[in-house]
Design an enzyme around this catalytic site. Structure first.
Site, PDB file in Angstrom:
ATOM      1  N   GLY D 201      27.194  24.352 -19.692  1.00  0.00           N
ATOM      2  CA  GLY D 201      28.632  24.582 -19.559  1.00  0.00           C
ATOM      3  C   GLY D 201      29.456  23.361 -19.880  1.00  0.00           C
ATOM      4  N   LEU D 227      25.370  31.725 -23.362  1.00  0.00           N
ATOM      5  CA  LEU D 227      25.791  30.345 -23.581  1.00  0.00           C
ATOM      6  C   LEU D 227      24.760  29.346 -23.042  1.00  0.00           C
ATOM      7  CD1 LEU D 227      28.113  28.370 -24.320  1.00  0.00           C
ATOM      8  CD2 LEU D 227      28.863  28.603 -21.951  1.00  0.00           C
ATOM      9  N   ASP D 228      24.357  28.407 -23.859  1.00  0.00           N
ATOM     10  CA  ASP D 228      23.452  27.318 -23.455  1.00  0.00           C
ATOM     11  C   ASP D 228      22.086  27.812 -22.984  1.00  0.00           C
ATOM     12  OD1 ASP D 228      25.519  25.547 -24.015  1.00  0.00           O
ATOM     13  OD2 ASP D 228      26.214  25.487 -21.954  1.00  0.00           O
ATOM     14  N   GLU D 229      21.755  29.063 -23.284  1.00  0.00           N
ATOM     15  CA  GLU D 229      20.490  29.617 -22.808  1.00  0.00           C
ATOM     16  C   GLU D 229      19.505  29.873 -23.941  1.00  0.00           C
ATOM     17  OE1 GLU D 229      19.380  30.187 -19.743  1.00  0.00           O
ATOM     18  OE2 GLU D 229      21.201  29.352 -18.847  1.00  0.00           O
TER      19      GLU D 229
END
Lengths: 284, 284, 284, 284
Positions: D201, D227-229
Site C-alpha cells: 500500500g 494490489l501488491d499481491e
C-alpha cells in the site's frame, strides 16, 4: 537542516576531557550541536571525532572560529579541519570511456543527492564529451601515453587549479596517477572494481572468474602513491555463481561500482570521513 | 577494557549544551570517556545519548553517581539509566521445544561473548531439561494451557523474582505473554521468525512460502503488550528461491534466528539499546 | 523425499544430445527424475550436469547402473560419479583448539541437517576431546611438530582408512596438509577465515583490520596442494566498521565461518558440488 | 551467444519421462540445448522447465515448432510458451513524476543490458516528457483522475495495441490499475518500494520509519487484480539505522528500486520467469 552548519573533524592523542573540551567550545559560544560522534582507537592511542553545529546564533564569526579553535587544539596536539556547510566543494570527475559511474554521479548531483559543484569533466579520451555537454559541464580532453604522462599531469594540475577543484573523483579513470601528482593534489577518490585487497591491479573481473569466487565486490578508496592501497571508504559485494560469465561479472559489478562510488563521494562531501594511518573512520 | 566502567543512557528534550553538560559531569569528576555517541531525532525534538567512562580515578563513589547526575538531569527533563560494567545482569532463557537459539546463546555465554549470569532455563515443556543440566543451569518447568495461563504467569514472575532476573530472553518460547505479565516484567527480548512487520503472528515460514518471497528474515524485539509490535533491536535476512521448500525456509531461518537473537541480547547487555516510542536507538 | 535416490554427477565435452541421452538412460529404465540441472561452460567447451532420480521401480539393480552408464558415457568422454542417497558418507572432523565450527557441525548433525556418519574427531591437540565424548565420537589425538609431520600424516591416513572415511572436514585445523597427503586423500573441505583470495595465509583478521576493510568474509573450499588456492564451494561476508577491533572481527568472523563451512559440507554431502579445473559448479 | 535461439517455458503435471521427452524433441530435430533447468514442486505435483536451444541446424522451421511441440505437450497437459531470441519484445515504460527507475532502465537499454525495443513512455503527468525526447521515445500523456480512470485505461490499452507492446513496466507509476485493465493486458511488472508483504500500500518508507525497522527493501512483481499481491520476481534489501530519516530511507530505497526493477525486467525479457499460482520460478 538547510541552515548553515560548521563541522570539525579532529584527531588527537587520547586524553581525559576531550569530549568536554570540544563540546564546551561550541556551547560556550552559543552553538547547538546537531551531530557529534567519536571513536577511540585504543591501540593507536588516538581520539577521533566529528562535531557539527548550527551557526545560527554562534557568537564567533566564521573567520574567528579557526583561530579560536587552534588555541584549544594546540596543547592537545590535535590535527583538525573545519568545514562550513554552505561552502560548496568543487568536484572534477575524471573518466576514460565507461559512463556508468559518471552518469550515476551526475544523476545524483542533479537530484541534489550530492552537495557539490561539478564544473568540469576530464578525460584521457573524448568518448564522453557529449555527456559533459548534456549536463552542462566543461569538458577537458588530456590524452595520455607512455611518453607524455608527466607533462600531461602538469596540465591536469593546472586545470584543477584554474577550476579551484577540491576533490577529484576517478569514475573509471583507467590511468595510474604518479606519486608526484598525488603529492600535489592528494584529494582523490577512486573506485576499484574488486573487493580489495583481492584482485588489486588490472582485470579484476577476469581474475575473479578464473579464481571461481562466489561473491564479487567493489571498493571506493582515497588514492595514495601505492596503487589500490589507499584508505578504504566503502565496499560492497554481490553474490555470483558458476552461471555468471566474465561479461556477467562485469555487468553485475557495474551496479556495485556505481553505488559504492556514489556512497563514498557523498560521505566525503558531508565531511564524514576521517583518515588516519591507512584507515578511515566513517562517521555515518 | 577489563577495568570497570559506568554507562549512562539518557534521553531528553533537545536543547543547547547537552553534550557539554553531560561530558563536563564526567570530566569534572575525573572520568575518562571511552565511548560517547548521540542521536537527535529532530522530528520528535529528542536528544538520545550513551556515555561510557572508566570508573578508575572517578571522584564520585558509585552510590553518589546517581544522585549527583539526577540533579543535573532534572532541569533538563532527562530520562536516564546508569549501569556498571561489573554488575553482571542476570538472565533467564525461556524456551518451548526448539533448541537452536538456546544452544547458540549458551555456547556464546560459555565463550564469554555474553556478559551475563544465566542461572535458569524456563520452559512450558520439559524437552530441553537436559540442556539445562549440561550447562549447569537450573530448570523450571511451568506448563501452560488455556485455563492456567494467569496462574502460571504468577509462578513465572515469582521465579524471576527469586532468581533476581534482569532480562528474559524468549529463545523460541511459543506462548504469548499477557499484557499483565509485561506490565510487571517489561524487560523481555523475543526472536520472531520473520522479517517484521511481514508475517507477524503464527507460521511465518509457511506464509512466506505461500507468498513466494525471495528473501526471508528474522527479527529480535522487545516484547510489548501488542504481539510482534514491540521496538525492533535487530533484523537480518537471507535469500531464498523457488527451490526452497517450507522445510528449507525453516532450516535457513534457524541460522538467522540464532544470530539475530544473539546480536540483540549482546547489544542489550552492553547497554547499547535505548528505546523511545516504539523505536530503538542502537549505539553500536 | 525419504525414498532412496541415485545421483549422477557428469562432466563431458559439450556436444548435441547430452540432455536427451542422459535423461533417456533414466527414463528407459523406469526412473523418475526429481532433480536435473546442467551448466555449459562455453569457453571450456564443457557440459556439466547433476541428475537425481528415484530408485523405486528402476529396472536396473544398483550393481548394474554403473556398468550400464559407463557404456553410454565412454563415447562421450564423460567423467562421472554415481551416489546413492542411502549410502551414508562417513566424515571425519579435524580440529585444533577452536570449537565453534566443530560444535556447529555437530549440532546440525544431531538435528539431522547433515546426512552423514561422523564416527571420529581428530586433532593435533587434545583440548576438544570432551566434545567428542559428549557427542559420542571417537577421539584421535595426533600431535604434529616440524619433525614428525610426514610420519603423523601416515598415521592420519591409516586412521582414515580404518574408519572408512569419505570426507575430511577441517573445522579450524591449523596445520597445513602436505601435497603428498592430499594426493592420497583428496576429499578435504577447509574453512578459511577470510574472503579469499583476500588475506590468504596466516592471521587474516589481523591483516583485514590493518588494511581497514569495511567487509570481512569466510571461504569454504576443497583443499589442494596449493594452500588456500583450492576450488571455492561457498563464501559469505559481513559488514564491519572502524569501531570493530581485531577481537570483534574474530567474533563476527566466527559466525561466518560456522555457517559457510556448514553450507559447504551440506552441499558436498548432497552431491551438489562438481569440481572442474579450479572451479566448482554448485547445483544448489 | 549471438546466434538465434528458441526457448520453451513449460509447466505440466509431474510424471515420469518429462526431461527425456522434451530433450528428445530438441535433439531429434538437431537442436543443441544451451540451457535447460527444471523444478519440481512436489506439493503441487507440478513440473516446470525452461529449455533453450540454438536454432542453427534445427530441422523444424519456426512456424512448425509450435504445432510439433503442441502434439507432444497435449497428452501431458502441459501449459507452455515459445520465444525466439531474435524476436525483440516491445516494452512500454509507465511513470508518474519520479525519474530514477526510468533513467536507470533507459541507461541499461542504451548499454544493451536490456534486450528490448522501447518505443514509448507513458505517463499520467508530463514532467518526464523531456526524458522521452532525450532517449528518442514517443511520449504519451494520459492524465488520470477519479472520474476518468475507466475511459483513460481504454485509451492506454489502445496505445499499447497501436504500439504492439508486449510488456508494460511500471517504473514508479503511482496509479492503481483496475482488474479490468489487467484482465485485458496481463503482462505488467511493477516495482513496489518495500519488502513485500511488509508495508503493502501507500507510503511504505514512512511506515517503515515509524515501525523502526532495521532493514528496508524493494519488490518487483507482476501486477494482478489484487494490489501488491502479484507473483514476486525479485527482492532486495539494505540496512538502515536510527540515524536514517524518512528522506534517507527514500534515498536509499531509490537505489534498491532501480536495481530490483532492472533485474526483474531483464529476467522477464530473457524468458527466465515462469509464474504458477501466485509464485514464480526464476530460472536464473
Amino acid at each position: 537542516m538547510s541552515e548553515p552548519t560548521a563541522t570539525l573533524l579532529i584527531s588527537c592523542p587520547d586524553q581525559k576531557g576531550l569530549v568536554a573540551t570540544f563540546a564546551n567550545f561550541i556551547y560556550s559560544n552559543g552553538g547547538n550541536i546537531i551531530h557529534a560522534d567519536q571513536h577511540t582507537d585504543f591501540e593507536a592511542g588516538l581520539f577521533l571525532t566529528r562535531i557539527e553545529w548550527q551557526l545560527k546564533d554562534f557568537q564567533l564569526s566564521r573567520d574567528m572560529i579557526a583561530p579560536a579553535f587552534a588555541a584549544i587544539a594546540k596543547p592537545m596536539q590535535a590535527v583538525w579541519q573545519i568545514h562550513f556547510s554552505d561552502t560548496i566543494p568543487r568536484l572534477a570527475i575524471w573518466v576514460t570511456k565507461q559512463e556508468h559511474c559518471l552518469l550515476d554521479l551526475l544523476w545524483r548531483w542533479q537530484g541534489k543527492e550530492l552537495h557539490a559543484d561539478i564544473p568540469i569533466l576530464m578525460s584521457n579520451h573524448n568518448d564522453l564529451q557529449s555527456v559533459a555537454e548534456q549536463f552542462g559541464l566543461d569538458f577537458c580532453h588530456i590524452p595520455i601515453n607512455k611518453n607524455n604522462k608527466i607533462q600531461q599531469e602538469a596540465r591536469q594540475l593546472e586545470v584543477l587549479r584554474n577550476y579551484r577543484i577540491d576533490l577529484v573523483v576517478l569514475a573509471k579513470y583507467m590511468q595510474i596517477l604518479t606519486p608526484e601528482f598525488i603529492s600535489q593534489f592528494p584529494k582523490v577518490i577512486n573506485i576499484h572494481h574488486s573487493f580489495l585487497p583481492a584482485f588489486a591491479g588490472a582485470k579484476p573481473y577476469h581474475r575473479a572468474y578464473e579464481r571461481g569466487v562466489k561473491i564479487i565486490g567493489a571498493t571506493a578508496h582515497y588514492v595514495t602513491a601505492d596503487l589500490d592501497e589507499g584508505p578504504i571508504i566503502e565496499q560492497d559485494v554481490v553474490r555470483v555463481s558458476h552461471r555468471d560469465t566474465v561479461a556477467d561479472l562485469i555487468r553485475k559489478g557495474k551496479d556495485l561500482e556505481r553505488v559504492v562510488l556514489a556512497r563514498a563521494v557523498r560521505l566525503h562531501l558531508q565531511n564524514r570521513v576521517l583518515v588516519y594511518g591507512n584507515r578511515t573512520v566513517v562517521f555515518a
